[in-house]
Design an enzyme around this catalytic site. Structure first.
Site, mmCIF file in Angstrom:
data_model
loop_
_atom_site.group_PDB
_atom_site.id
_atom_site.type_symbol
_atom_site.label_atom_id
_atom_site.label_comp_id
_atom_site.label_asym_id
_atom_site.label_seq_id
_atom_site.Cartn_x
_atom_site.Cartn_y
_atom_site.Cartn_z
ATOM 1 N N SER A 187 -7.227 2.565 13.506
ATOM 2 C CA SER A 187 -7.185 3.386 12.294
ATOM 3 C C SER A 187 -8.563 3.952 12.006
ATOM 4 O O SER A 187 -9.585 3.320 12.313
ATOM 5 C CB SER A 187 -6.746 2.539 11.100
ATOM 6 O OG SER A 187 -6.910 3.264 9.904
ATOM 7 N N ALA A 230 -10.585 -6.096 4.664
ATOM 8 C CA ALA A 230 -10.117 -6.917 5.788
ATOM 9 C C ALA A 230 -9.409 -6.041 6.818
ATOM 10 O O ALA A 230 -9.630 -6.169 8.027
ATOM 11 C CB ALA A 230 -9.168 -8.002 5.275
ATOM 12 N N TYR A 231 -8.562 -5.127 6.324
ATOM 13 C CA TYR A 231 -7.836 -4.230 7.237
ATOM 14 C C TYR A 231 -8.840 -3.382 8.030
ATOM 15 O O TYR A 231 -8.728 -3.248 9.255
ATOM 16 C CB TYR A 231 -6.900 -3.342 6.429
ATOM 17 C CG TYR A 231 -6.117 -2.348 7.255
ATOM 18 C CD1 TYR A 231 -4.994 -2.748 7.975
ATOM 19 C CD2 TYR A 231 -6.500 -1.009 7.321
ATOM 20 C CE1 TYR A 231 -4.272 -1.836 8.734
ATOM 21 C CE2 TYR A 231 -5.789 -0.085 8.077
ATOM 22 C CZ TYR A 231 -4.676 -0.505 8.781
ATOM 23 O OH TYR A 231 -3.966 0.404 9.543
ATOM 24 N N GLY A 232 -9.831 -2.822 7.315
ATOM 25 C CA GLY A 232 -10.836 -1.985 7.979
ATOM 26 C C GLY A 232 -11.568 -2.740 9.078
ATOM 27 O O GLY A 232 -11.695 -2.251 10.207
ATOM 28 N N VAL A 276 0.341 8.141 7.319
ATOM 29 C CA VAL A 276 1.759 8.299 7.659
ATOM 30 C C VAL A 276 2.653 7.566 6.656
ATOM 31 O O VAL A 276 2.394 6.403 6.315
ATOM 32 C CB VAL A 276 2.018 7.732 9.080
ATOM 33 C CG1 VAL A 276 3.464 7.972 9.486
ATOM 34 C CG2 VAL A 276 1.067 8.371 10.099
ATOM 35 N N ARG A 277 3.720 8.250 6.235
ATOM 36 C CA ARG A 277 4.670 7.659 5.276
ATOM 37 C C ARG A 277 5.466 6.533 5.933
ATOM 38 O O ARG A 277 6.435 6.776 6.662
ATOM 39 C CB ARG A 277 5.644 8.738 4.763
ATOM 40 C CG ARG A 277 4.995 9.774 3.857
ATOM 41 C CD ARG A 277 6.013 10.734 3.276
ATOM 42 N NE ARG A 277 6.659 11.596 4.259
ATOM 43 C CZ ARG A 277 6.138 12.720 4.756
ATOM 44 N NH1 ARG A 277 4.938 13.132 4.368
ATOM 45 N NH2 ARG A 277 6.817 13.442 5.623
ATOM 46 N N LYS A 279 -1.310 -4.844 0.410
ATOM 47 C CA LYS A 279 -1.346 -3.693 -0.498
ATOM 48 C C LYS A 279 -2.637 -3.759 -1.311
ATOM 49 O O LYS A 279 -3.169 -4.844 -1.580
ATOM 50 C CB LYS A 279 -0.147 -3.723 -1.447
ATOM 51 C CG LYS A 279 1.201 -3.686 -0.736
ATOM 52 C CD LYS A 279 1.505 -2.295 -0.215
ATOM 53 C CE LYS A 279 2.814 -2.272 0.568
ATOM 54 N NZ LYS A 279 2.797 -1.404 1.736
ATOM 55 N N GLN A 303 -6.919 -12.926 2.678
ATOM 56 C CA GLN A 303 -6.530 -11.625 3.250
ATOM 57 C C GLN A 303 -7.247 -11.391 4.579
ATOM 58 O O GLN A 303 -6.648 -10.888 5.542
ATOM 59 C CB GLN A 303 -6.872 -10.494 2.276
ATOM 60 C CG GLN A 303 -6.069 -10.546 0.988
ATOM 61 C CD GLN A 303 -5.995 -9.201 0.275
ATOM 62 O OE1 GLN A 303 -6.297 -8.156 0.839
ATOM 63 N NE2 GLN A 303 -5.567 -9.224 -0.975
HETATM 64 P P1 NAP Z 1 4.781 -0.640 9.126
HETATM 65 O O1 NAP Z 1 5.801 0.381 8.772
HETATM 66 O O2 NAP Z 1 4.431 -1.703 8.165
HETATM 67 O O3 NAP Z 1 5.246 -1.293 10.510
HETATM 68 C C1 NAP Z 1 4.527 -2.335 11.087
HETATM 69 C C2 NAP Z 1 5.335 -2.894 12.229
HETATM 70 O O4 NAP Z 1 4.594 -3.982 12.805
HETATM 71 C C3 NAP Z 1 6.674 -3.478 11.771
HETATM 72 O O5 NAP Z 1 7.649 -3.214 12.752
HETATM 73 C C4 NAP Z 1 6.379 -4.974 11.705
HETATM 74 O O6 NAP Z 1 7.527 -5.791 11.886
HETATM 75 C C5 NAP Z 1 5.457 -5.080 12.895
HETATM 76 N N1 NAP Z 1 4.736 -6.351 12.939
HETATM 77 C C6 NAP Z 1 3.936 -6.916 12.005
HETATM 78 N N2 NAP Z 1 3.511 -8.118 12.420
HETATM 79 C C7 NAP Z 1 4.043 -8.321 13.653
HETATM 80 C C8 NAP Z 1 3.981 -9.377 14.587
HETATM 81 N N3 NAP Z 1 3.299 -10.493 14.351
HETATM 82 N N4 NAP Z 1 4.640 -9.238 15.759
HETATM 83 C C9 NAP Z 1 5.344 -8.122 16.028
HETATM 84 N N5 NAP Z 1 5.466 -7.104 15.162
HETATM 85 C C10 NAP Z 1 4.827 -7.211 13.986
HETATM 86 O O7 NAP Z 1 3.397 0.063 9.509
HETATM 87 P P2 NAP Z 1 3.050 1.468 10.181
HETATM 88 O O8 NAP Z 1 2.452 2.306 9.134
HETATM 89 O O9 NAP Z 1 4.171 1.965 10.993
HETATM 90 O O10 NAP Z 1 1.865 1.012 11.138
HETATM 91 C C11 NAP Z 1 1.929 1.042 12.550
HETATM 92 C C12 NAP Z 1 0.516 0.994 13.092
HETATM 93 O O11 NAP Z 1 -0.201 2.155 12.656
HETATM 94 C C13 NAP Z 1 -0.296 -0.198 12.603
HETATM 95 O O12 NAP Z 1 -1.135 -0.634 13.651
HETATM 96 C C14 NAP Z 1 -1.118 0.393 11.480
HETATM 97 O O13 NAP Z 1 -2.265 -0.379 11.234
HETATM 98 C C15 NAP Z 1 -1.423 1.751 12.040
HETATM 99 N N6 NAP Z 1 -1.833 2.763 11.078
HETATM 100 C C16 NAP Z 1 -0.967 3.190 10.113
HETATM 101 C C17 NAP Z 1 -1.361 4.197 9.246
HETATM 102 C C18 NAP Z 1 -0.427 4.756 8.196
HETATM 103 O O14 NAP Z 1 -0.846 5.645 7.442
HETATM 104 N N7 NAP Z 1 0.806 4.292 8.118
HETATM 105 C C19 NAP Z 1 -2.659 4.746 9.327
HETATM 106 C C20 NAP Z 1 -3.515 4.277 10.316
HETATM 107 C C21 NAP Z 1 -3.085 3.307 11.196
HETATM 108 P P3 NAP Z 1 8.406 -6.345 10.637
HETATM 109 O O15 NAP Z 1 9.350 -5.261 10.258
HETATM 110 O O16 NAP Z 1 9.063 -7.550 11.237
HETATM 111 O O17 NAP Z 1 7.447 -6.681 9.526
#
Ligand code: NAP
Length: 276
Positions: free
Chosen positions: A139, A192-194, A230-231, A95, A105
Site C-alpha cells: 500500500s 500499525a497498518y502503514g 478501493v471500495r 478501523k 493493533q
Molecule cells: P478486504 O475487503 O478486507 O479483504 C481482505 C481479504 O483478506 C479477505 O478475503 C479476508 O478474508 C482476507 N484475509 C484476512 N486475513 C487472512 C488470513 N489470515 N488468511 C487468509 N485470508 C485472510 O480488503 P481489501 O481492501 O480487498 O484489501 C486487499 C489488499 O489490498 C490488502 O492487502 C490491503 O492491505 C490492500 N490495500 C487495500 C486498499 C483499499 O483501498 N482497499 C488500499 C491499499 C492496499 P475474510 O473474509 O475471511 O476476512
C-alpha cells in the site's frame, strides 16, 4: 499432457482479491485459484464467479496457519509442479475509530500483513516456477509510513543490503516498542497498518534481489504494489475505485509477459514504478 499453468490469489473471497481472481479468470491461460481462510465464504465466492460464467477453483488457505500454508503448497506442488502466479493479497486493518490499544493493533496487524505474508513467501517462493510472477499487495500507506520513520530507519528500509533477518528484527522491534508505548520516541510512525506495509514492500525488494542472485535463469518477476483507494470492507464506501479498478495494477504485474525484464523488486502503483 503438459501440466496446466496455475495462479493463486490469497484472501480472495471478497474485495480486491476477488476482483483479481475475476480478471485472471478472463486473462490468465491456466487454472485460477480463489483462496480463502473460511471454506464457506470461499466456496460462496467461487459460486458467484461461476454465475458470471467464470471457472475459478477453490483452495482453503489461512496465511496465519502454518499447517494450512504447507497443505496448500503440497497441493500445488503435487498437482501442478508448483505455482506460476502468486498474488499475496490477504491482509487486515483496524478501523480508524477502533479503540484497541495501539500495541495490540501493532501485534495483530503485523502478524497477518507482515509475518504471515513472509511465511507464505518462505513456503511458496521455492515452488514458484521459472517465468513465474509474484505480486505482493502492499500500500502507499507503507510509503507514507516510511517517510515518517526516523532518518536511521528510513536508511535501513531503503538500503540495498538489508536482509530478511534484519527486517524481521526491525518489525519485531516495532511491535515491542508499540506495546511499551515508546515507538514514537524510537523513530516509528503511529500507524500499525502503514508499518506492516513498509515491511512488506521492503520484503519484496529483498526477495527480488535474492531471486536474481539465487535463480538468475528462472526470470521470475516479483513486485509490491498499491491497488489505489478501493471500495472494499477494508477501505469503506467512500473510496474512489471499484474493486475491479483496484485489481488493474496487481493483474498487470501478475500478467507481465514472458521474457519481460521488469519491473522487478519495485513498488508499483497505477502500473507505474514508484520511487522508494
Ligand atoms: P478486504 O475487503 O478486507 O479483504 C481482505 C481479504 O483478506 C479477505 O478475503 C479476508 O478474508 C482476507 N484475509 C484476512 N486475513 C487472512 C488470513 N489470515 N488468511 C487468509 N485470508 C485472510 O480488503 P481489501 O481492501 O480487498 O484489501 C486487499 C489488499 O489490498 C490488502 O492487502 C490491503 O492491505 C490492500 N490495500 C487495500 C486498499 C483499499 O483501498 N482497499 C488500499 C491499499 C492496499 P475474510 O473474509 O475471511 O476476512
Amino acid at each position: 499432457m503438459a501440466t496446466p499453468k496455475v495462479a493463486l490469489v490469497t484472501g480472495s473471497n471478497k474485495g480486491i482479491g476477488l476482483a483479481v481472481v475475476r480478471a485472471l479468470c478472463k486473462q490468465f491461460p491456466g487454472d485460477v485459484f480463489l483462496a480463502a481462510r473460511d471454506v464457506g465464504r470461499g466456496t460462496a465466492a467461487v459460486e458467484n464467479l461461476k454465475a458470471e460464467g467464470l471457472k475459478p477453483l477453490f483452495q482453503q488457505l489461512d496465511i496465519t496457519d502454518p499447517q494450512s500454508v504447507r497443505a496448500a503448497r503440497d497441493y500445488f506442488k503435487e498437482n501442478y509442479g508448483g505455482v506460476d502466479v502468486l498474488v499475496n493479497n490477504a491482509a487486515i486493518a483496524f478501523k480508524m475509530a477502533d479503540t484497541t490499544p495501539f500495541g495490540t493493533q501493532a501485534e495483530v496487524t503485523l502478524r497477518t500483513n507482515f509475518f504471515a505474508t513472509m511465511d507464505m513467501c518462505q513456503v511458496f517462493l521455492p515452488i514458484i516456477k521459472a517465468g513465474g510472477r509474484v505480486v505482493n499487495v502492499s500500500s502507499v500507506m507503507g510509503s507514507i509510513a516510511l517517510s515518517k520513520c526516523s532518518a536511521e530507519l528510513q536508511a535501513r528500509f531503503r538500503s540495498d543490503d538489508i536482509t530478511e533477518e534484519e527486517l524481521t528484527a526491525l518489525m519485531e522491534r516495532f511491535v515491542k516498542e508499540a506495546q511499551e508505548d515508546v515507538h514514537s520516541q524510537r523513530g516509528w510512525p503511529s500507524t500499525a497498518y502503514g508499518v506492516s506495509k513498509t515491511g512488506l514492500t521492503v520484503l519484496s525488494r529483498i526477495h527480488a534481489r535474492r531471486l536474481r542472485q539465487e535463480r538468475p535463469q528462472d526470470q521470475i518477476l516479483l513486485n509490491a504494489c498499491c491497488p489505489g483507494w478501493v471500495r472494499t470492507d477494508m477501505a469503506g464506501p467512500n473510496a474512489t475505485k471499484s474493486p475491479d479498478e483496484g485489481a488493474v495494477t496487481p493483474v498487470y504485474l501478475a500478467m507481465l509477459p514472458a521474457g519481460a525484464e521488469g519491473p522487478h523488486g519495485q513498488f508499483v502503483s497505477e502500473k507505474t514504478v514508484q520511487p522508494w
